[in-house]
Design a protein around this motif. Structure first.
Motif, PDB file in Angstrom:
ATOM      1  N   THR A   1      61.496 -74.995 -30.389  1.00  0.00           N
ATOM      2  CA  THR A   1      62.926 -73.926 -30.711  1.00  0.00           C
ATOM      3  C   THR A   1      62.743 -72.136 -30.762  1.00  0.00           C
ATOM      4  O   THR A   1      61.413 -72.174 -30.933  1.00  0.00           O
ATOM      5  CB  THR A   1      63.557 -74.127 -32.409  1.00  0.00           C
ATOM      6  N   TYR A   2      63.727 -71.676 -30.407  1.00  0.00           N
ATOM      7  CA  TYR A   2      63.379 -70.559 -30.091  1.00  0.00           C
ATOM      8  C   TYR A   2      64.046 -69.230 -30.519  1.00  0.00           C
ATOM      9  O   TYR A   2      65.487 -69.476 -30.662  1.00  0.00           O
ATOM     10  CB  TYR A   2      62.880 -70.256 -29.134  1.00  0.00           C
TER      11      TYR A   2
ATOM     12  N   VAL B   1      70.435 -65.103 -32.470  1.00  0.00           N
ATOM     13  CA  VAL B   1      70.665 -66.638 -31.578  1.00  0.00           C
ATOM     14  C   VAL B   1      69.705 -67.748 -30.803  1.00  0.00           C
ATOM     15  O   VAL B   1      68.829 -66.785 -30.758  1.00  0.00           O
ATOM     16  CB  VAL B   1      71.360 -66.371 -30.070  1.00  0.00           C
ATOM     17  N   GLY B   2      69.409 -68.519 -31.559  1.00  0.00           N
ATOM     18  CA  GLY B   2      68.643 -69.676 -31.089  1.00  0.00           C
ATOM     19  C   GLY B   2      68.983 -70.200 -29.977  1.00  0.00           C
ATOM     20  O   GLY B   2      69.814 -70.976 -29.478  1.00  0.00           O
ATOM     21  N   GLY B   3      67.931 -70.756 -29.654  1.00  0.00           N
ATOM     22  CA  GLY B   3      67.957 -71.988 -28.485  1.00  0.00           C
ATOM     23  C   GLY B   3      66.126 -73.076 -28.629  1.00  0.00           C
ATOM     24  O   GLY B   3      66.017 -73.260 -29.483  1.00  0.00           O
ATOM     25  N   TRP B   4      66.491 -73.531 -27.090  1.00  0.00           N
ATOM     26  CA  TRP B   4      65.401 -74.117 -27.195  1.00  0.00           C
ATOM     27  C   TRP B   4      64.120 -73.755 -25.271  1.00  0.00           C
ATOM     28  O   TRP B   4      65.258 -73.043 -25.024  1.00  0.00           O
ATOM     29  CB  TRP B   4      65.961 -76.220 -26.930  1.00  0.00           C
ATOM     30  N   GLU B   5      63.150 -73.726 -26.037  1.00  0.00           N
ATOM     31  CA  GLU B   5      62.137 -73.496 -25.464  1.00  0.00           C
ATOM     32  C   GLU B   5      61.140 -74.383 -24.285  1.00  0.00           C
ATOM     33  O   GLU B   5      61.047 -75.496 -25.413  1.00  0.00           O
ATOM     34  CB  GLU B   5      61.130 -72.573 -25.529  1.00  0.00           C
ATOM     35  N   LEU B   6      61.421 -74.758 -23.149  1.00  0.00           N
ATOM     36  CA  LEU B   6      60.959 -75.436 -22.626  1.00  0.00           C
ATOM     37  C   LEU B   6      59.899 -75.052 -21.631  1.00  0.00           C
ATOM     38  O   LEU B   6      60.214 -74.043 -20.492  1.00  0.00           O
ATOM     39  CB  LEU B   6      61.748 -76.476 -21.739  1.00  0.00           C
ATOM     40  N   SER B   7      58.781 -76.037 -21.571  1.00  0.00           N
ATOM     41  CA  SER B   7      57.595 -75.853 -20.885  1.00  0.00           C
ATOM     42  C   SER B   7      57.557 -76.432 -19.447  1.00  0.00           C
ATOM     43  O   SER B   7      58.939 -76.403 -18.919  1.00  0.00           O
ATOM     44  CB  SER B   7      56.560 -76.568 -21.512  1.00  0.00           C
TER      45      SER B   7
END
Length: 119
Positions: free
Chosen positions: A66-67, A75-81
């Protein structure tokens, strides 16, 4: 002399376009749009696979987190490698390619024949 990332993308795009034109010339009986889609989706799948292998060789790991860093933390979201993105792209392109191949295999240019009655 090393290539910049943009030069590599342009070269890959030219290779895909040339391959599609050759496929259209080699298979004139086929519909060009279908051959173009198959080559384009196959190239996308291969490109994602090469990117996945390259990122794994650099030691990057599969990570999903989570980011909460956008707009001052509001504002949040998802961080993907990078490997996760390449794996997802490879799965998507391969699934679409298989769908196009399956649809094309189901369509035949031969007229339907009358089936014999099953008794």
């Amino acid at each position: 002399m090393a290539q910049t990332p943009n030069e590599g993308f342009y070269a890959a795009g030219l290779m895909v376009a040339a391959t599609c034109l050759m496929a259209g010339a080699l298979f004139p009986g086929e519909r060009f749009a279908v051959v173009f889609a198959q080559v384009l989706l196959g190239a996308g799948s291969v490109a994602c696979f090469v990117g996945l292998v390259g990122s794994m060789r650099r030691g990057e790991r599969f990570e999903v987190r989570t980011y909460w860093g956008g707009l001052g933390g509001g504002v949040g979201g998802w961080e993907l490698s990078t490997p996760v993105v390449f794996l997802g792209g490879m799965i998507l392109f391969t699934a679409l390619l298989l769908g196009v191949v399956r649809i094309e295999a189901g369509q035949s240019n031969d007229p339907p024949t009358a089936a014999s009655a099953v008794q």
